[in-house]
Design a protein around this motif. Sequence first.
Motif, short mmCIF file in Angstrom:
data_model
loop_
_atom_site.label_atom_id
_atom_site.label_comp_id
_atom_site.label_asym_id
_atom_site.label_seq_id
_atom_site.Cartn_x
_atom_site.Cartn_y
_atom_site.Cartn_z
N ARG A 30 67.93 51.40 12.27
CA ARG A 30 68.99 51.87 12.27
C ARG A 30 70.48 50.96 12.56
NH1 ARG A 30 69.93 56.71 10.74
NH2 ARG A 30 67.78 58.41 12.05
N GLU A 31 70.70 51.58 12.00
CA GLU A 31 72.54 49.78 12.71
C GLU A 31 72.39 49.48 14.14
OE1 GLU A 31 75.91 51.30 10.41
OE2 GLU A 31 74.83 51.96 9.30
N PRO A 32 73.23 48.85 14.73
CA PRO A 32 73.40 48.63 16.25
C PRO A 32 74.73 49.21 16.48
CG PRO A 32 73.26 46.28 14.85
CD PRO A 32 73.40 47.44 13.31
N VAL A 33 75.45 50.03 15.74
CA VAL A 33 76.32 50.84 16.22
C VAL A 33 75.22 52.10 16.24
CG1 VAL A 33 78.30 52.23 16.32
CG2 VAL A 33 78.16 49.54 15.07
N TYR A 34 74.43 52.79 15.39
CA TYR A 34 73.54 53.89 16.66
C TYR A 34 72.86 54.00 17.21
CZ TYR A 34 71.04 58.04 14.62
OH TYR A 34 70.53 59.25 15.10
N ILE A 35 72.47 52.53 17.14
CA ILE A 35 71.20 52.15 18.63
C ILE A 35 72.00 52.57 19.45
CG2 ILE A 35 70.02 50.46 20.04
CD1 ILE A 35 69.61 49.27 16.53
#
Length: 196
Positions: A30-35
């Motif tokens: 997952r992308e950092p923003v999603y995390i």
Amino acid sequence: MRPVLIWGALIAVILWPVAMALGSPLLQWREPVYIVAGFAGVLAMALLVMQPLLAAGLLPGLPAMRGRLVHRWVGGALVLTVLIHVGGLWITSPPDVVDALLFRSPTPFSVWGVMAMWAVFATATLAIWRKRLRFRTWRAAHMALAAIIVLGCVIHALLIEGTMEIVSKVAVSIILITIAGIVLLRPYLLITKRRV
């Protein structure tokens, strides 16, 4: 010793789902923003456990006035975590968030999440207007919104396969519903006891 146990249990309930979510295999690609968005949702649910305890003055070592002040600060943190949760999801997938906000999403968990989100925002607005409302009116509206927030968050979390690990998610949901139920029903239980 009892206050230490109560605070220790509360801290464990807040940190446990966050710690378990750190090991989620769903975070690997997952992308950092999603995390960040996912963890904001986990943290929001964990913070929610504190709110009824603070409002009812059930945490040892916190006088009623200070408990209410902390309740307001935690409420502000709750609004912030919801904004980060929804904002992060918006950045990763705007069409899904728009569908959720317009109640056209095919996933049932989004309906409950959006209901809880609007109830959180309505509660924050109500808190700002508190001094302009009669206490009974404010209290009834606040309690009704709190029930919607708890129910919406729990159903949203249980239906979604996301960052939260299943055992901690179910345990926190049960704890949250139990605490909120006791605090919401407490005034009625006290009235019944007085009549008997």
